[in-house]
Design an enzyme around this catalytic site. Structure first.
Site, short mmCIF file in Angstrom:
data_model
loop_
_atom_site.label_atom_id
_atom_site.label_comp_id
_atom_site.label_asym_id
_atom_site.label_seq_id
_atom_site.Cartn_x
_atom_site.Cartn_y
_atom_site.Cartn_z
N LYS A 74 0.88 -1.11 -0.12
CA LYS A 74 0.14 0.09 0.11
C LYS A 74 0.85 1.26 0.05
O LYS A 74 2.10 1.13 0.47
CB LYS A 74 -0.94 0.12 1.09
CG LYS A 74 -2.31 0.78 1.14
CD LYS A 74 -3.00 0.17 0.46
CE LYS A 74 -4.47 0.63 0.53
NZ LYS A 74 -5.67 -0.33 0.14
P1 NAD Z 1 -12.99 7.46 -1.98
O1 NAD Z 1 -11.93 8.51 -2.04
O2 NAD Z 1 -13.74 7.19 -3.22
O3 NAD Z 1 -14.17 8.01 -0.84
C1 NAD Z 1 -13.86 8.12 0.18
C2 NAD Z 1 -14.90 8.76 0.98
O4 NAD Z 1 -14.99 8.85 2.47
C3 NAD Z 1 -15.54 10.11 0.60
O5 NAD Z 1 -16.87 10.06 0.37
C4 NAD Z 1 -15.03 10.91 1.85
O6 NAD Z 1 -15.62 12.06 1.76
C5 NAD Z 1 -15.27 10.07 2.91
N1 NAD Z 1 -14.35 10.40 3.99
C6 NAD Z 1 -13.38 10.92 4.28
N2 NAD Z 1 -12.92 11.22 5.58
C7 NAD Z 1 -14.16 11.28 6.00
C8 NAD Z 1 -14.49 11.33 7.46
N3 NAD Z 1 -13.57 12.02 8.24
N4 NAD Z 1 -15.89 11.11 7.99
C9 NAD Z 1 -16.70 10.33 7.08
N5 NAD Z 1 -16.27 10.14 5.75
C10 NAD Z 1 -15.17 10.49 5.28
O7 NAD Z 1 -12.50 6.12 -1.58
P2 NAD Z 1 -12.87 4.76 -1.63
O8 NAD Z 1 -11.98 4.10 -2.78
O9 NAD Z 1 -14.17 4.71 -1.92
O10 NAD Z 1 -12.13 4.17 -0.47
C11 NAD Z 1 -12.99 4.10 0.97
C12 NAD Z 1 -12.60 2.72 1.72
O11 NAD Z 1 -12.70 1.63 0.90
C13 NAD Z 1 -11.16 3.03 2.20
O12 NAD Z 1 -10.81 2.61 3.47
C14 NAD Z 1 -10.42 2.03 1.11
O13 NAD Z 1 -9.08 1.77 1.60
C15 NAD Z 1 -11.36 1.20 1.09
N6 NAD Z 1 -11.20 0.14 -0.27
C16 NAD Z 1 -11.21 0.82 -1.36
C17 NAD Z 1 -11.26 0.01 -2.59
C18 NAD Z 1 -11.38 0.50 -4.09
O14 NAD Z 1 -11.44 -0.28 -4.75
N7 NAD Z 1 -11.53 1.89 -4.15
C19 NAD Z 1 -10.96 -1.57 -2.37
C20 NAD Z 1 -11.07 -1.81 -1.08
C21 NAD Z 1 -11.15 -1.20 0.09
#
Ligand code: NAD
Length: 429
Positions: A114
């Site tokens: 990561k």
């Molecule tokens: P993203 O950037 O698309 O979305 C993140 C969201 O979290 C946004 O809506 C943002 O406003 C919100 N956020 C940020 N800080 C916050 C807070 N303090 N309180 C409430 N909301 C908050 O990111 P993503 O790709 O959707 O990833 C989200 C989670 O899922 C992360 O933990 C990431 O590691 C995990 N994840 C993502 C993927 C992927 O394919 N994108 C795969 C597995 C896991």
């Protein structure tokens, strides 16, 4: 209350402690070989780069980027890149370690890594983000590569950023190898070698695990009420697929606002609003607001954290009334929060299982590129479903075998696979 109160600014997260506590618990439960336990407790390499970028106003800023490679016993390192103010070595380590368990649990030929850049991307223009991304890629150099370490999108990174990475990486190699390097990243846009369905793969997987949970507990998702923290890639696509199951979205929180609407929130209308508003849900008129700290107390059946780590803690776990927490985010529940949920009998679909649809989708994008093929979305989603179902069944069977919780059993499935590989292959020299 003002209508759009943002949650408190995110602090550095302290997630390494959480992942290590989970690892120790699983290693003790299964009796993991002591030598292999020592290997897996450490990361293989930790790359920190400082790189300069010229901003639009002509000044120079120096950024710090990270890539932590935990383990590659099963295959090339795999894991996302995060652009966030909380990005540091601690979160890089924790998130890399979770990737090793996730890929092993899903039965993929990958290890775990990561990384990311410590910055708030909302403070930079698109041109600046492009230069930051290209210079970060250049600084990582041959520490990443299609058969060595393959990044993907994570918080605040997206297909466009992946396309810039692929282009920069391959442009710094011989033109003769340009298309042999396309799969240095996954999560690319379709025109740049992306996979149909990769955009929705993680949310699709979250809902696939919830369907398995409902089936095993003789319930139906239809009519169930749920809340989602984070309305980015994972949060939105989870809501999209939950709507197809007939579940009702009653609460949403992102970094800009917190909404509660007992009559239900339309995920697509909210997503359209957010897309037109710099990916912030603030200002949406189709739902009422509540104080951010009351979010997890919303009465519902299912909680889907899909934002950052350490969100469900001793401060709010006791307020949760849901039957199940489906961890779309990585590490959303800290150790104390988890103990409270367990004591209340709340089921937890652990992150390394629940959000594994993303890395499984990435695996198929990588294979598609390696084979110079173009695959169809229905086939892709079907293949993701199969792998998640297999991992879910293994997790439940192993929980029954060890009489333990699903997180610990998911870890045991992953650790057994790694242990077997080390034992068969031995340790060089
Ligand atoms: P993203 O950037 O698309 O979305 C993140 C969201 O979290 C946004 O809506 C943002 O406003 C919100 N956020 C940020 N800080 C916050 C807070 N303090 N309180 C409430 N909301 C908050 O990111 P993503 O790709 O959707 O990833 C989200 C989670 O899922 C992360 O933990 C990431 O590691 C995990 N994840 C993502 C993927 C992927 O394919 N994108 C795969 C597995 C896991």
């Amino acid at each position: 209350m003002a209508t759009t109160v943002a949650p408190a600014a995110a602090k550095k997260q302290g997630m390494y402690e959480v992942v290590m506590a989970q690892f120790e618990r699983a290693a003790d439960t299964m009796g993991l070989d002591p030598g292999i336990r020592k290997i897996l407790a450490k990361t293989n390499s930790e790359i920190v780069v400082h790189f300069p970028v010229k901003l639009d106003n002509g000044t120079i800023e120096v950024f710090t980027g990270y890539r932590v490679q935990h383990n590659n016993a099963l295959g090339p390192y795999k894991g996302g890149l995060r652009y966030h103010a909380t990005m540091d070595l601690d979160s890089g380590r924790a998130l890399a370690i979770w990737m090793t368990w996730k890929t092993a649990l899903a039965g993929l030929p990958y290890g775990g890594a990561k990384g990311g850049v410590e910055l708030n991307p909302k403070l930079y223009s698109q041109n600046e983000l492009e230069r930051i991304t290209r210079r970060f890629t250049y600084a990582l150099g041959d520490n990443i590569g299609p058969d060595l370490d393959i990044p993907a999108p994570d918080v605040n990174t997206n297909p466009q950023i992946m396309a810039w990475i692929a282009d920069t990486y391959s442009s710094t190699k011989s033109p003769a190898t340009r298309f042999a390097n396309l799969h240095v990243v996954t999560g690319k846009p379709l025109g740049a070698g992306g996979l149909e369905g990769r955009d929705r793969a993680t949310g699709f997987g979250v809902v696939a695990t919830l369907k398995s949970w409902a089936q095993r507990t003789n319930k139906s998702l239809k009519g169930m009420r749920y809340i989602v923290q984070g309305f980015g890639n994972v949060g939105y696509w989870t809501a999209y697929f939950m709507q197809q199951e007939g579940a009702i979205l009653v609460g949403v929180q992102d970094a800009s606002a917190t909404y509660y609407e007992p009559a239900g929130i339309d995920p697509d209308a909210l997503n359209d609003h957010s897309a037109a508003n710099g990916r912030n849900i603030a200002g949406y008129k189709g739902a009422g607001t509540i104080e951010p700290e009351r979010f997890f107390a919303i009465a519902c059946d299912i909680v889907v954290p899909a934002a950052l780590g350490n969100q469900i803690t001793k401060a709010n776990a006791g307020d949760i009334t849901a039957m199940v927490v489906a961890e779309g985010a990585n590490g959303p529940t800290d150790t104390e929060g988890e103990a409270i949920l367990r004591s209340k009998g709340v089921d937890i679909i652990p992150d390394i299982l629940c959000n594994s649809g993303g890395v499984i989708g990435s695996y198929y994008e990588w294979l598609q590129n390696k084979r110079s093929e173009i695959w169809k979305i229905d086939d892709v989603l079907g293949m993701i479903q199969d792998k998640i179902d297999t991992a879910f069944n293994l997790t439940v069977d192993t929980a029954n075998e060890f009489k333990t919780d699903w997180r610990t059993s998911a870890y045991i499935v992953a650790l057994r696979r790694l242990e077997k590989t080390y034992k068969e292959r031995g340790i060089f020299p």
